[in-house]
Design a protein around this motif. Structure first.
Motif, PDB file in Angstrom:
ATOM      1  N   PHE A 115       0.851  -1.189   0.000  1.00  0.00           N
ATOM      2  CA  PHE A 115       0.000   0.000   0.000  1.00  0.00           C
ATOM      3  C   PHE A 115       0.887   1.239   0.000  1.00  0.00           C
ATOM      4  O   PHE A 115       1.744   1.399   0.879  1.00  0.00           O
ATOM      5  CB  PHE A 115      -0.894  -0.021   1.244  1.00  0.00           C
ATOM      6  CG  PHE A 115      -1.880   1.111   1.326  1.00  0.00           C
ATOM      7  CD1 PHE A 115      -3.182   0.955   0.864  1.00  0.00           C
ATOM      8  CD2 PHE A 115      -1.518   2.329   1.887  1.00  0.00           C
ATOM      9  CE1 PHE A 115      -4.098   1.987   0.948  1.00  0.00           C
ATOM     10  CE2 PHE A 115      -2.426   3.373   1.973  1.00  0.00           C
ATOM     11  CZ  PHE A 115      -3.726   3.207   1.499  1.00  0.00           C
ATOM     12  N   VAL A 116       0.701   2.115  -0.989  1.00  0.00           N
ATOM     13  CA  VAL A 116       1.485   3.350  -1.091  1.00  0.00           C
ATOM     14  C   VAL A 116       0.536   4.500  -1.395  1.00  0.00           C
ATOM     15  O   VAL A 116      -0.310   4.406  -2.289  1.00  0.00           O
ATOM     16  CB  VAL A 116       2.556   3.263  -2.201  1.00  0.00           C
ATOM     17  CG1 VAL A 116       3.288   4.592  -2.340  1.00  0.00           C
ATOM     18  CG2 VAL A 116       3.543   2.145  -1.910  1.00  0.00           C
ATOM     19  N   ARG A 117       0.657   5.574  -0.640  1.00  0.00           N
ATOM     20  CA  ARG A 117      -0.103   6.794  -0.911  1.00  0.00           C
ATOM     21  C   ARG A 117       0.821   7.999  -0.709  1.00  0.00           C
ATOM     22  O   ARG A 117       1.699   7.983   0.147  1.00  0.00           O
ATOM     23  CB  ARG A 117      -1.296   6.922   0.047  1.00  0.00           C
ATOM     24  CG  ARG A 117      -2.382   5.882  -0.165  1.00  0.00           C
ATOM     25  CD  ARG A 117      -3.155   6.132  -1.461  1.00  0.00           C
ATOM     26  NE  ARG A 117      -4.260   5.211  -1.598  1.00  0.00           N
ATOM     27  CZ  ARG A 117      -4.187   3.998  -2.120  1.00  0.00           C
ATOM     28  NH1 ARG A 117      -3.007   3.563  -2.539  1.00  0.00           N
ATOM     29  NH2 ARG A 117      -5.246   3.224  -2.204  1.00  0.00           N
ATOM     30  N   PHE A 130       3.379   7.769   2.341  1.00  0.00           N
ATOM     31  CA  PHE A 130       3.009   6.721   3.301  1.00  0.00           C
ATOM     32  C   PHE A 130       3.115   5.364   2.614  1.00  0.00           C
ATOM     33  O   PHE A 130       2.742   5.224   1.442  1.00  0.00           O
ATOM     34  CB  PHE A 130       1.570   6.951   3.784  1.00  0.00           C
ATOM     35  CG  PHE A 130       1.044   5.853   4.678  1.00  0.00           C
ATOM     36  CD1 PHE A 130       1.134   5.955   6.058  1.00  0.00           C
ATOM     37  CD2 PHE A 130       0.451   4.718   4.140  1.00  0.00           C
ATOM     38  CE1 PHE A 130       0.657   4.946   6.873  1.00  0.00           C
ATOM     39  CE2 PHE A 130      -0.033   3.705   4.948  1.00  0.00           C
ATOM     40  CZ  PHE A 130       0.069   3.818   6.323  1.00  0.00           C
ATOM     41  N   TRP A 131       3.620   4.339   3.341  1.00  0.00           N
ATOM     42  CA  TRP A 131       3.699   3.007   2.743  1.00  0.00           C
ATOM     43  C   TRP A 131       3.568   1.923   3.823  1.00  0.00           C
ATOM     44  O   TRP A 131       3.898   2.134   4.998  1.00  0.00           O
ATOM     45  CB  TRP A 131       5.003   2.832   1.964  1.00  0.00           C
ATOM     46  CG  TRP A 131       6.240   2.826   2.805  1.00  0.00           C
ATOM     47  CD1 TRP A 131       6.852   1.755   3.391  1.00  0.00           C
ATOM     48  CD2 TRP A 131       7.049   3.968   3.156  1.00  0.00           C
ATOM     49  NE1 TRP A 131       7.974   2.144   4.068  1.00  0.00           N
ATOM     50  CE2 TRP A 131       8.117   3.489   3.945  1.00  0.00           C
ATOM     51  CE3 TRP A 131       6.968   5.330   2.883  1.00  0.00           C
ATOM     52  CZ2 TRP A 131       9.093   4.350   4.465  1.00  0.00           C
ATOM     53  CZ3 TRP A 131       7.933   6.168   3.397  1.00  0.00           C
ATOM     54  CH2 TRP A 131       8.974   5.679   4.166  1.00  0.00           C
ATOM     55  N   SER A 132       3.067   0.774   3.388  1.00  0.00           N
ATOM     56  CA  SER A 132       2.970  -0.416   4.241  1.00  0.00           C
ATOM     57  C   SER A 132       2.936  -1.634   3.322  1.00  0.00           C
ATOM     58  O   SER A 132       2.048  -1.728   2.466  1.00  0.00           O
ATOM     59  CB  SER A 132       1.700  -0.362   5.109  1.00  0.00           C
ATOM     60  OG  SER A 132       1.541  -1.561   5.847  1.00  0.00           O
ATOM     61  N   ASP A 133       3.898  -2.550   3.471  1.00  0.00           N
ATOM     62  CA  ASP A 133       3.912  -3.701   2.576  1.00  0.00           C
ATOM     63  C   ASP A 133       3.012  -4.820   3.103  1.00  0.00           C
ATOM     64  O   ASP A 133       2.464  -4.729   4.207  1.00  0.00           O
ATOM     65  CB  ASP A 133       5.343  -4.187   2.327  1.00  0.00           C
ATOM     66  CG  ASP A 133       6.008  -4.774   3.566  1.00  0.00           C
ATOM     67  OD1 ASP A 133       5.324  -4.952   4.579  1.00  0.00           O
ATOM     68  OD2 ASP A 133       7.215  -5.055   3.511  1.00  0.00           O
ATOM     69  N   ASP A 199      -6.857   2.814   6.047  1.00  0.00           N
ATOM     70  CA  ASP A 199      -7.129   2.267   4.706  1.00  0.00           C
ATOM     71  C   ASP A 199      -6.195   1.101   4.392  1.00  0.00           C
ATOM     72  O   ASP A 199      -6.624   0.081   3.839  1.00  0.00           O
ATOM     73  CB  ASP A 199      -6.960   3.360   3.651  1.00  0.00           C
ATOM     74  CG  ASP A 199      -8.061   4.412   3.731  1.00  0.00           C
ATOM     75  OD1 ASP A 199      -9.084   4.144   4.391  1.00  0.00           O
ATOM     76  OD2 ASP A 199      -7.883   5.497   3.145  1.00  0.00           O
ATOM     77  N   ALA A 200      -4.928   1.244   4.734  1.00  0.00           N
ATOM     78  CA  ALA A 200      -3.950   0.202   4.425  1.00  0.00           C
ATOM     79  C   ALA A 200      -4.208  -1.074   5.212  1.00  0.00           C
ATOM     80  O   ALA A 200      -3.959  -2.178   4.722  1.00  0.00           O
ATOM     81  CB  ALA A 200      -2.535   0.710   4.712  1.00  0.00           C
TER      82      ALA A 200
END
Length: 422
Positions: A115-117, A130-133, A199-200
Motif C-alpha cells: 500500500f502506497v499513498r 506513506f507506505w505499508s507492505d 485504509d492500508a
C-alpha cells in the motif's frame, strides 16, 4: 602541421606535417589516469550499483575494486569516475521525488498487496509519503492491538520526520506496521496519516496508541481512532519533568507515581503529598500533568492492555537499528531502499527466533514440571523466558484456605506459611 585552402578547388590541403612531439611525454605510470584511457564497463557498473544498494559507501566500493585488481594502477577508472556515473544515473532517472516514486512503483509490482499513498502540492512537489507492505499488514492483523506512534527520527537529506507505526510480535521483538515521510507535523498531516493507516490495514483501529504526547498527534488520534486508549510514553514524561522543573526529587517521586502498582487511593495520596511537600500546588505544568493521569499512571490504566509497552524506548531501539542502514546524506530514493533493507533484516531475525523456538527445548527448572513443559511447548522461547520467573514466584505461594461452591473453587494464597502474614 601547416594547412591552407586551395584557391581553385576550395579544399583544405596539408602542406607540412612534423610527427615529433613538441612536449614531454607523460610517464607511463600516469597514462591510465588520462580521460581517454578511463572507462567503467557494464560489469563494473553493475557491481558498483549492487554494493550501493546494500549500503556500502562509494570510497569503500572503490577500495574493494582496488583490492580485487591488486593495485589502483590496474583499474581502468578512478574514484571520481564512480561519482560521475552515480550522478549520471540519477540525472537519467529524474528528480529525487520522481526517482523515489518510480522505485516505489517497481516495488509495488514486485510486492503484491503493498500500500502506497502520497500527497503533492500545487507545484507537483512531494509533500507526504506513506507506505505499508503486505508482510507489515499481516503482522498488524496478528499483533496490532497496541501501536507505538513515533515521529522523532529525521536522518535523511531533507531532515523530514519519519513517522513509524510499530508494535511487538510473538518473540517480544519490535515490528513495523507502516511508515511515512512528512513535510510537517500539524494536525492535518497526522489526520491524513492515520486515515491512510486505516485504509492500508483494512479499517482495523488499534486498541491502544502510545505516543510522546505531541499535541497534534493527540488531536488526530481523537478524530481517527476515537475508541483507542491513548497512553503517554513514560520516558518522554520523565524527560519533560526534568526539563520543566529541574527538581530531581520531583522526578524521582513522579516516577514512583507513574510506575508503581498502587491502588487508585494510594496513588492519589502519594501524589497530593508529593505536590504539597515540594510546594508545587500552583504549578501549571504539574496541574496539567495530573489532569492527564489516566494516560500515564499505572494505577489509572490497569484495565487496559499495552503489550509490554510502557515507553517508546522500543522506538529508540528501532532508531538505533535504522541508523545502521540510513545516512543523513541519503536522498528519498536511497532512504526508502535502505529502510526496506532494515525491515528485511528485522524479519530475518524473527525467522531465526521462529527456528530457535522449534528446534531447542529449554531445561525445566520449576517444581511444576508438567505446567512448565506445557508452557514451553505453547509459547515462543522469548515469551516463555518472560513467563518462567512468574511461575517461580507462584511456586512460593502457600494455600491458606479453600472454599468450594457449586460454581467455583476459591483459594486464599499467601507468600508466607504464617496465616497472620499475607
Amino acid at each position: 602541421m601547416r594547412v591552407h585552402v586551395h584557391s581553385e578547388s576550395g579544399r583544405w590541403i596539408i602542406s607540412h606535417f612534423q610527427d615529433v612531439h613538441n612536449h614531454e611525454l607523460l610517464d607511463d605510470r600516469l597514462t591510465f589516469m588520462l580521460p581517454g584511457h578511463r572507462k567503467m564497463d557494464a560489469a563494473a557498473l553493475e557491481q558498483m550499483n549492487m554494493m550501493l544498494r546494500v549500503g556500502i559507501k562509494t570510497p569503500q566500493i572503490y577500495s574493494s575494486f582496488v583490492q580485487t585488481s591488486g593495485k589502483f594502477q590496474n583499474l581502468p577508472f578512478l574514484k571520481r569516475d564512480m561519482y560521475n556515473q552515480i550522478g549520471k544515473q540519477q540525472r537519467l532517472i529524474g528528480g529525487d521525488a520522481m526517482a523515489c516514486l518510480k522505485f516505489l512503483e517497481s516495488t509495488v509490482q514486485a510486492n503484491i498487496g503493498m500500500f502506497v499513498r502520497y500527497l503533492a502540492d500545487k507545484k507537483g512537489r512531494l509533500v507526504h509519503l506513506f507506505w505499508s507492505d503486505n508482510c507489515s499488514q499481516l503482522d498488524y492483523g496478528l499483533f496490532g492491538d497496541v501501536v507505538a506512534f513515533d515521529a522523532t527520527y529525521r536522518k535523511n537529506k531533507y531532515m523530514c520526520p519519519l513517522v513509524m507505526f510499530s508494535g511487538v510480535n510473538h518473540h517480544n521483538q519490535t515490528i513495523v506496521f507502516a511508515a511515512a515521510l512528512v513535510a510537517n507535523e500539524n494536525e492535518q498531516t497526522y489526520t491524513w496519516l492515520l486515515q491512510q493507516f486505516l485504509d492500508a490495514l483494512k479499517g482495523k483501529a488499534p486498541g491502544c496508541v502510545i505516543t510522546d504526547g505531541h499535541g497534534a498527534m493527540k488531536k488526530a488520534i481523537k478524530v481517527v481512532f476515537p475508541g483507542a486508549y491513548h497512553h503517554l510514553c513514560a520516558w518522554h514524561l520523565l524527560r519533560n519533568a526534568t526539563s520543566n522543573l529541574s527538581n530531581p526529587r520531583f522526578t524521582s517521586e513522579f516516577k514512583k507515581c507513574m510506575m508503581f502498582d498502587y491502588d487508585v487511593w494510594e496513588f492519589e495520596d502519594h501524589w497530593h503529598y508529593m505536590v504539597d511537600a515540594l510546594g508545587l500546588s500552583d504549578n501549571q505544568w504539574v496541574s496539567d500533568l495530573y489532569s492527564r493521569r489516566r494516560m500515564w499512571a499505572i494505577a489509572q490504566i490497569r484495565d487496559n492492555f499495552f503489550g509490554g509497552f510502557r515507553t517508546t524506548s522500543r522506538c529508540e531501539g528501532l532508531h538505533s537499528m535504522l541508523g545502521k542502514f540510513v545516512q543523513s546524506c541519503h536522498n528519498l530514493r536511497d532512504f526508502f531502499e535502505q529502510f526496506m533493507r532494515c525491515i528485511s533484516q528485522m524479519r530475518s531475525r524473527e525467522a531465526h527466533s521462529d527456528l530457535l523456538s522449534v528446534v531447542r527445548e529449554p531445561v525445566l527448572q520449576s517444581p511444576f514440571l508438567d505446567l512448565e513443559r506445557s508452557a514451553a511447548k505453547k509459547l515462543t522461547r522469548a515469551i516463555f523466558f518472560n513467563f518462567r520467573p512468574m511461575l517461580f514466584r507462584a511456586c512460593t505461594l502457600k494455600v491458606r484456605t479453600h472454599t468450594w461452591s457449586q460454581t467455583s473453587d476459591t483459594f486464599t494464597l499467601s507468600r508466607s506459611a504464617n496465616a497472620r502474614r499475607e
